[in-house]
Scaffold this motif. Sequence first.
Motif, PDB file in Angstrom:
ATOM      1  N   LYS A  59       0.824  -1.221   0.000  1.00  0.00           N
ATOM      2  CA  LYS A  59       0.000   0.000   0.000  1.00  0.00           C
ATOM      3  C   LYS A  59       0.856   1.268   0.000  1.00  0.00           C
ATOM      4  O   LYS A  59       0.436   2.302  -0.536  1.00  0.00           O
ATOM      5  CB  LYS A  59      -0.936   0.002   1.214  1.00  0.00           C
ATOM      6  N   ALA A  65       7.043  12.258   5.578  1.00  0.00           N
ATOM      7  CA  ALA A  65       7.560  12.404   6.936  1.00  0.00           C
ATOM      8  C   ALA A  65       6.372  12.310   7.884  1.00  0.00           C
ATOM      9  O   ALA A  65       5.229  12.595   7.508  1.00  0.00           O
ATOM     10  CB  ALA A  65       8.263  13.739   7.072  1.00  0.00           C
ATOM     11  N   GLY A 109       8.238  13.107   1.912  1.00  0.00           N
ATOM     12  CA  GLY A 109       9.535  12.510   2.248  1.00  0.00           C
ATOM     13  C   GLY A 109       9.687  11.104   1.694  1.00  0.00           C
ATOM     14  O   GLY A 109      10.808  10.648   1.462  1.00  0.00           O
TER      15      GLY A 109
HETATM   16  C1  HXC Z   1       1.783  10.410   9.877  1.00  0.00           C
HETATM   17  C2  HXC Z   1       0.362   9.254   8.486  1.00  0.00           C
HETATM   18  C3  HXC Z   1       0.960   9.840   7.355  1.00  0.00           C
HETATM   19  C4  HXC Z   1       2.038  10.750   7.566  1.00  0.00           C
HETATM   20  C5  HXC Z   1      -0.617   8.534   6.686  1.00  0.00           C
HETATM   21  N1  HXC Z   1      -0.595   8.457   8.022  1.00  0.00           N
HETATM   22  N2  HXC Z   1       0.324   9.377   6.251  1.00  0.00           N
HETATM   23  N3  HXC Z   1       0.772   9.537   9.726  1.00  0.00           N
HETATM   24  N4  HXC Z   1       2.401  11.005   8.849  1.00  0.00           N
HETATM   25  N5  HXC Z   1       2.691  11.343   6.564  1.00  0.00           N
HETATM   26  C6  HXC Z   1      -1.481   7.650   8.895  1.00  0.00           C
HETATM   27  C7  HXC Z   1      -2.869   8.227   8.969  1.00  0.00           C
HETATM   28  O1  HXC Z   1      -2.920   9.294   9.913  1.00  0.00           O
HETATM   29  C8  HXC Z   1      -3.664   7.030   9.409  1.00  0.00           C
HETATM   30  O2  HXC Z   1      -3.460   6.814  10.782  1.00  0.00           O
HETATM   31  C9  HXC Z   1      -2.965   5.871   8.676  1.00  0.00           C
HETATM   32  O3  HXC Z   1      -1.654   6.360   8.336  1.00  0.00           O
HETATM   33  C10 HXC Z   1      -3.660   5.488   7.377  1.00  0.00           C
HETATM   34  O4  HXC Z   1      -3.810   6.651   6.598  1.00  0.00           O
HETATM   35  P1  HXC Z   1      -5.213   7.108   5.961  1.00  0.00           P
HETATM   36  O5  HXC Z   1      -5.106   8.555   5.659  1.00  0.00           O
HETATM   37  O6  HXC Z   1      -6.342   6.667   6.803  1.00  0.00           O
HETATM   38  O7  HXC Z   1      -5.198   6.239   4.615  1.00  0.00           O
HETATM   39  P2  HXC Z   1      -5.864   6.597   3.220  1.00  0.00           P
HETATM   40  O8  HXC Z   1      -7.245   7.170   3.412  1.00  0.00           O
HETATM   41  O9  HXC Z   1      -5.721   5.384   2.400  1.00  0.00           O
HETATM   42  O10 HXC Z   1      -4.980   7.773   2.582  1.00  0.00           O
HETATM   43  C11 HXC Z   1      -3.643   7.522   2.226  1.00  0.00           C
HETATM   44  C12 HXC Z   1      -2.891   8.857   1.983  1.00  0.00           C
HETATM   45  C13 HXC Z   1      -3.064   9.793   3.212  1.00  0.00           C
HETATM   46  C14 HXC Z   1      -3.432   9.534   0.718  1.00  0.00           C
HETATM   47  C15 HXC Z   1      -1.420   8.497   1.759  1.00  0.00           C
HETATM   48  O11 HXC Z   1      -2.714   9.047   4.379  1.00  0.00           O
HETATM   49  C16 HXC Z   1      -2.204  11.017   3.164  1.00  0.00           C
HETATM   50  O12 HXC Z   1      -2.532  11.970   2.450  1.00  0.00           O
HETATM   51  N6  HXC Z   1      -1.128  11.042   3.944  1.00  0.00           N
HETATM   52  C17 HXC Z   1      -0.284  12.212   4.106  1.00  0.00           C
HETATM   53  C18 HXC Z   1       0.587  12.409   2.888  1.00  0.00           C
HETATM   54  C19 HXC Z   1       1.462  13.650   3.046  1.00  0.00           C
HETATM   55  O13 HXC Z   1       0.950  14.762   3.190  1.00  0.00           O
HETATM   56  N7  HXC Z   1       2.765  13.448   3.018  1.00  0.00           N
HETATM   57  C20 HXC Z   1       3.736  14.555   3.180  1.00  0.00           C
HETATM   58  C21 HXC Z   1       4.123  14.676   4.621  1.00  0.00           C
HETATM   59  S1  HXC Z   1       5.222  16.056   4.912  1.00  0.00           S
HETATM   60  P3  HXC Z   1      -4.706   6.701  11.793  1.00  0.00           P
HETATM   61  O14 HXC Z   1      -4.042   6.613  13.131  1.00  0.00           O
HETATM   62  O15 HXC Z   1      -5.549   7.900  11.578  1.00  0.00           O
HETATM   63  O16 HXC Z   1      -5.373   5.417  11.365  1.00  0.00           O
HETATM   64  C22 HXC Z   1       6.724  15.510   4.388  1.00  0.00           C
HETATM   65  C23 HXC Z   1       7.868  16.498   4.564  1.00  0.00           C
HETATM   66  C24 HXC Z   1       9.190  15.908   4.176  1.00  0.00           C
HETATM   67  O17 HXC Z   1       6.882  14.435   3.950  1.00  0.00           O
HETATM   68  C25 HXC Z   1      10.359  16.782   4.596  1.00  0.00           C
HETATM   69  C26 HXC Z   1      10.813  16.571   5.984  1.00  0.00           C
HETATM   70  C27 HXC Z   1      12.034  17.347   6.393  1.00  0.00           C
END
Ligand code: HXC
Length: 258
Positions: A59, A65, A109
């Motif tokens: 998945k 991050a 990330g």
């Molecule tokens: C923490 C995360 C997470 C993340 C998902 N989860 N992504 N937790 N950090 N980046 C957790 C959710 O909170 C949830 O936990 C569980 O994983 C399942 O995710 P869902 O959202 O319920 O799944 P789904 O509906 O299938 O959606 C999948 C998804 C979505 C589209 C990938 O999770 C999403 O948009 N995630 C965030 C993506 C994002 O914005 N990434 C960039 C992060 S900033 P619970 O406990 O609620 O069940 C970054 C900065 C990098 O990366 C630089 C750093 C220096």
Amino acid sequence: MAYQTLTVEIDDYVALIRLNRPEALNALNSQLLDELGDALAEADRNEKVRCIVLTGSEKAFAAGADIKEMASKSFVDVYTGDLFGAQVDRITATRKPIIAAVAGYALGGGCELAMACDFIICADNAKFGQPEINLGVIAGIGGTQRLTRFVGKSKAMEMHLTGRFMDAAEAERSGLVSRVVPAAKLIPEALTAAKKIAEKSQIAIMAAKEAVNRAYETTLREGILFERRCFLSLFATEDQKEGMAAFLEKREPQFRDK
Ligand code: HXC
């Protein structure tokens, strides 16, 4: 070494490292990045490892991050703590080749981590994106630079400004991944590529990795000079004599990394 956020299996000179935080779609937190740095450093030291495959789950390779870990941090926290900076530098310092095998989400990330590997093979369900803009921030571990070099300014800019995802076909078309394979074949295909790399002279492999990476760091003239120095110096190795003799004698080479 035992890890809590990833697993490592070594077989046939290939280390398969799987990110393993399924409850958070492999979101990268400090512990995971520390453990990944340790696992890669250990693989670099281990004579039984000649190539590394980094993967996640079906998945998610990694959904970015860890937003929970970052959410309440202040500027002073992340600036003085160098949020994830030194940890990512450890990953890119790995000298052995790393293939990212990406299925599902590689976001933020997670996309940046995949791009920090040497090349990416992805499953047909892969989705790449830099959605940090939706969180009021931007990419922070190389995404604005690496994605732009992979896919060009227009596509990279659109992805960073809108946060839209790219599917596997678009990722292949635009040069982000080396190839797309059916999801069920992702790990076997990545392991086959890694085993092919593991059979070569590791001196030449190391030189090839360094020289290709130099293309991102320097001018064309300097890069070609660097390549030339590497190429010429490989004539000091026994593996060059063996590789060329094997070709002329119509047999498989037996490289000894000497
Ligand atoms: C923490 C995360 C997470 C993340 C998902 N989860 N992504 N937790 N950090 N980046 C957790 C959710 O909170 C949830 O936990 C569980 O994983 C399942 O995710 P869902 O959202 O319920 O799944 P789904 O509906 O299938 O959606 C999948 C998804 C979505 C589209 C990938 O999770 C999403 O948009 N995630 C965030 C993506 C994002 O914005 N990434 C960039 C992060 S900033 P619970 O406990 O609620 O069940 C970054 C900065 C990098 O990366 C630089 C750093 C220096």
